[in-house]
Every structure is written in C-alpha cells, then in structure tokens.
Scaffold this motif. Structure first.
Motif, PDB file in Angstrom:
ATOM      1  N   LYS A 161      37.274  11.188 -24.127  1.00 23.62           N
ATOM      2  CA  LYS A 161      35.686  11.004 -24.200  1.00 23.62           C
ATOM      3  C   LYS A 161      34.936   9.927 -23.888  1.00 23.62           C
ATOM      4  O   LYS A 161      33.854   9.942 -23.682  1.00 23.62           O
ATOM      5  CB  LYS A 161      35.336  11.488 -25.900  1.00 23.62           C
ATOM      6  N   LEU A 164      33.989   9.616 -20.427  1.00 21.48           N
ATOM      7  CA  LEU A 164      32.787  10.585 -20.159  1.00 21.48           C
ATOM      8  C   LEU A 164      31.304  10.090 -20.760  1.00 21.48           C
ATOM      9  O   LEU A 164      30.562  10.088 -20.222  1.00 21.48           O
ATOM     10  CB  LEU A 164      32.871  11.822 -20.995  1.00 21.48           C
ATOM     11  N   GLU A 165      31.530   8.862 -21.868  1.00 21.20           N
ATOM     12  CA  GLU A 165      30.419   8.229 -21.838  1.00 21.20           C
ATOM     13  C   GLU A 165      30.198   7.178 -21.077  1.00 21.20           C
ATOM     14  O   GLU A 165      28.932   6.606 -20.867  1.00 21.20           O
ATOM     15  CB  GLU A 165      30.669   7.586 -23.383  1.00 21.20           C
ATOM     16  N   LEU A 211      37.343  21.026 -20.232  1.00 20.16           N
ATOM     17  CA  LEU A 211      36.687  20.101 -21.555  1.00 20.16           C
ATOM     18  C   LEU A 211      36.061  20.942 -22.580  1.00 20.16           C
ATOM     19  O   LEU A 211      35.513  21.801 -22.012  1.00 20.16           O
ATOM     20  CB  LEU A 211      36.009  19.058 -20.841  1.00 20.16           C
ATOM     21  N   GLY A 212      36.364  20.489 -23.787  1.00 23.57           N
ATOM     22  CA  GLY A 212      35.656  21.088 -24.913  1.00 23.57           C
ATOM     23  C   GLY A 212      36.420  22.066 -25.296  1.00 23.57           C
ATOM     24  O   GLY A 212      35.567  23.080 -26.066  1.00 23.57           O
ATOM     25  N   LYS A 243      29.508  10.208 -16.596  1.00 22.03           N
ATOM     26  CA  LYS A 243      29.656  11.401 -16.656  1.00 22.03           C
ATOM     27  C   LYS A 243      30.140  12.325 -15.699  1.00 22.03           C
ATOM     28  O   LYS A 243      30.312  13.464 -15.701  1.00 22.03           O
ATOM     29  CB  LYS A 243      27.941  11.927 -16.835  1.00 22.03           C
ATOM     30  N   PRO A 289      41.521  13.112 -27.359  1.00 26.59           N
ATOM     31  CA  PRO A 289      40.110  12.914 -27.942  1.00 26.59           C
ATOM     32  C   PRO A 289      39.671  11.437 -27.361  1.00 26.59           C
ATOM     33  O   PRO A 289      38.480  11.276 -26.970  1.00 26.59           O
ATOM     34  CB  PRO A 289      40.251  12.685 -29.465  1.00 26.59           C
TER      35      PRO A 289
END
Length: 408
Positions: free
Chosen positions: A314, A317-318, A266-267, A321, A311
């Motif tokens: 995400k 993940l909000e 990720l990222g 976590k 995208p």
C-alpha cells in the motif's frame, strides 16, 4: 516518486517517461484533506506580498520570505508542462523491463554497498529495507542523475499563482520559504521537476520539512546533493506512509489454471495463506507470512506474471497511484533484495489505445464507473472488466483483451 496531479487533492506524481524517471509531488500529513481555496491570479507583486504574509504567519521570518521570493517570476514552460501531462499506457512487462534494467540493478547494488552504514541506520530507525529505498531512488532520478532543470521557486510560484490548483501548491511555496530560512535551499539556483519536486528521491518542500533527515551531519537537509540525506529522508517518509517493519511487500507466485479469478486484484479480502491453499505457490517457497492479507496481483492477466501483494504494498500506492509504476517499483525492490527475475508467462494480447477507449465506452454504457475515457487500464476499468468477465463466463482476471471487447 510520483502520482498524477489530475483529480487529486494530495500526493501527486508525474513521469518523465523518456528517462523512466518519476517526479513526485507529495503532501505532508496535515495536507491530506483539501485546503481552503487559496488566493491566486492577478498582479504577481500583490500575489507575492500575500504569500509573504502567509509565510510570516506560519512562522517564517520576513527576511527569509524576501530572500525566497526576490526575483520570482512566472515560468511559461511550467504551465505548458502542467497542461500537457501525458497518460501512461505501457504494460507492466514493457515498463518493468525498461526500468528494472541490469544496469540499474548493478548501480543499485553498488549504492547499497557504498552507503551500507546509512541504509543500516534507515532500517534500524524506520524499519525500511535498503532495497525499497534504492528502487525508488533509481526510478525517480536514476540515483540523482536526472533531477529536473526547472527553478523550483519559480515552478511553485507559477503553479500557486495559476488558478487551477493553488490550494495544492501555495503551501509548498510557503514550505520552500521555510527551507530557505533553514539554509537548506538557494531559491535562485535550486532546480528540480516542473511541479516543484526536489532532489534524488523527488519530494515536495512540505514533505522535506516534515520528514527531512540530515544523514551526513552537515546540519542541513539537502536532497539534491546528499545521498545520505536522501536515503534517510525517504526512509522516514516511507515509514510515515505505513510501512511495517519486517514484513514483505510483494512476492512472485505461480498460479494454477483454475482459481476464483474474480477475487484477484487489489483490495481483496483473502489472506496469502488462503491463496496458497488454492494452489498459488510462492516461487521462493516462503509461506511464513501466510497469515497476512494478500492480494493476488495479475498485471497482465492470469497468463502473465503473478504476485501476492502484502499490506506493505500500500505504501507504493501512496507514493504513486499508477498501478504499473507501483508494481514495477515493488518488483524492483524485491530484485534488489535478492529475488530472481519474474517469469514473463504468455499473456493474452492486450488492447491498443483506441480499443481500450472503445472498451471503456462500452463499460461506461453498461453502468460501470471507469472514470475518464482515457485508454488507460486503471483500477476502475480493471474492476469493471472483472465484473463483465464474470457475467460472460470468462476468467475474471481484469485483463483487457480483444475477446472481451468483441464479447461486449
């Protein structure tokens, strides 16, 4: 839903692991930054008087505050659960195969059919597909079957009065008073998770006040009892987290033997199309979103299941976590949306809890920030592993193996 409260200033989620049920503690948008220190501890009556004053200052009536707080008491079981939060050590294959069961898939599809009109409204108004909402609904409470049996008011009083994190929970208690004023909650009888989460999609009072939707037209938002309320409220909240209409969130892929594995995880900075050009292939053949950012996600290394995370991933993940929970929830949503079962692959052997702690200790001694030495293969540990794998000339896929532990 949910997230670990430990070390978080907002959005918290707890697992009820035995039932594969998450308990989400999520904050409303104005709580993204840590709140000032809140009064805590001391005489309970004096503490509740202070909560009442704060609630009135926030717009609640004195009558609503009195009704909400009457008979409130500290629940020692809540404190015990808070002190004993477990860690999450299952692999992706273990957790996803247990939670994304055929029975849950069947029930989920039945729910999507039963509430087809509500799901259509959710997608029309908020852009969130039925599968995304239904997967969270399943994983949080088994479609409402397991919502928790802690008195919600007492849980929030207990955690607000306790001086560990009053800035997180006192605003939730004040929001609960607002729910009482609206007639959406009975403080004497409402039950939920030990950290104050309520309803079939497990949300905290501030989020319910901010994003609550009356889906069944009864004039109230009651996430415990009403499927339509839960569906629309979840959709509005997911939209708030940043879900983009018409875009994918997770896509299973196959990978060639040789890739710049250090760019996985990720990222990253690559698009899905750039991965496709290197030989990564979507199993469904759909390359229509090649222009979007795409992270190559390898939950158990290059020999296990592989996905492109877009995208929209995400928002998972909000919501929570935990990488394993979020990837499983996103995969669950793809299954409900028509995707086949993933290819398990043949992942390399992972590490035991003690071995993982040994690895984290070694990584820490080498100057990597792995956070707490807890035996969990979290994001910090994965990044550190990739750096050491690259240094050692090993495929840098972020998966912790005995070979890596031995090499260090």
């Amino acid at each position: 839903m949910h997230r670990s409260l430990k070390g978080r200033s907002a959005l918290a989620l707890l697992f009820a692991c035995a039932l594969a049920t998450g308990a989400a503690a999520q904050q409303a948008p104005d709580a993204a930054a840590p709140a000032p220190a809140a009064p805590c501890g001391g005489d309970l009556s004096a503490f509740l008087d202070g909560v009442k004053k704060d609630a009135i200052a926030a717009g609640a009536s004195a009558e609503a505050a009195d009704k909400a707080l009457a008979g409130a008491e500290i629940d020692p079981k809540v404190l015990s659960r808070d002190r004993a939060q477990g860690v999450f050590r299952q692999t992706f294959l273990e957790f996803s195969q247990r939670t994304v069961s055929q029975a849950r898939l069947d029930i989920g599809r039945q729910k999507m059919k039963q509430y087809a009109d509500v799901f259509a409204r959710a997608e029309q108004e908020f852009g969130v597909p039925a599968g995304v909402i239904t997967a969270f609904w399943a994983m949080e409470t088994d479609f409402g079957a397991v919502q928790g049996d802690f008195n919600t008011r007492n849980a929030l009083v207990t955690l607000s009065h306790d001086c560990r994190r009053p800035e997180l929970f006192r605003p939730q208690l004040i929001a609960l008073i607002e729910m009482v004023q609206h007639g959406d909650l009975d403080p004497q009888t409402n039950t939920g998770a030990w950290a104050g989460e309520i309803g079939q999609v497990q949300m905290l009072p501030r989020d319910i006040v901010a994003y609550g939707m009356d889906g069944d037209g009864d004039g109230h938002v009651r996430l415990k009892q009403s499927g339509p309320d839960a569906i629309l409220t979840a959709a509005k909240f997911i939209q708030h987290l940043g879900f983009e209409r018409g875009q994918p969130w997770l896509q299973e892929v196959t990978v060639p033997d040789d890739l710049p594995w250090e760019k996985s995880g990720l990222g990253g900075t690559m698009t899905a199309g750039e991965w496709f050009s290197l030989g990564v292939k979507p199993r469904d053949g759909n390359t229509a979103f090649a222009n979007l950012e795409g992270d190559l996600v390898l939950p158990q290394g290059r020999l296990g299941p592989a996905f492109i995370a877009y995208p929209n991933f995400k928002i998972y993940l909000e919501w929570n976590k935990s990488f394993i929970y979020t990837t499983s929830a996103a995969y669950f949503a793809t299954r409900l949306s028509g995707a086949p079962t993933y290819q398990k692959g043949t992942p390399e052997q992972g590490l035991s809890n003690d071995q993982m702690k040994q690895l984290q200790t070694k990584l820490d001694s080498l100057g990597h920030d792995v956070g707490e030495i807890d035996g969990i293969l979290g994001s910090g540990t994965r990044v550190a592993i990739q750096k050491e794998q690259l240094r050692l000339g090993m495929p840098a896929d972020g998966w912790a193996t005995p070979a890596l532990l031995g090499a260090l």
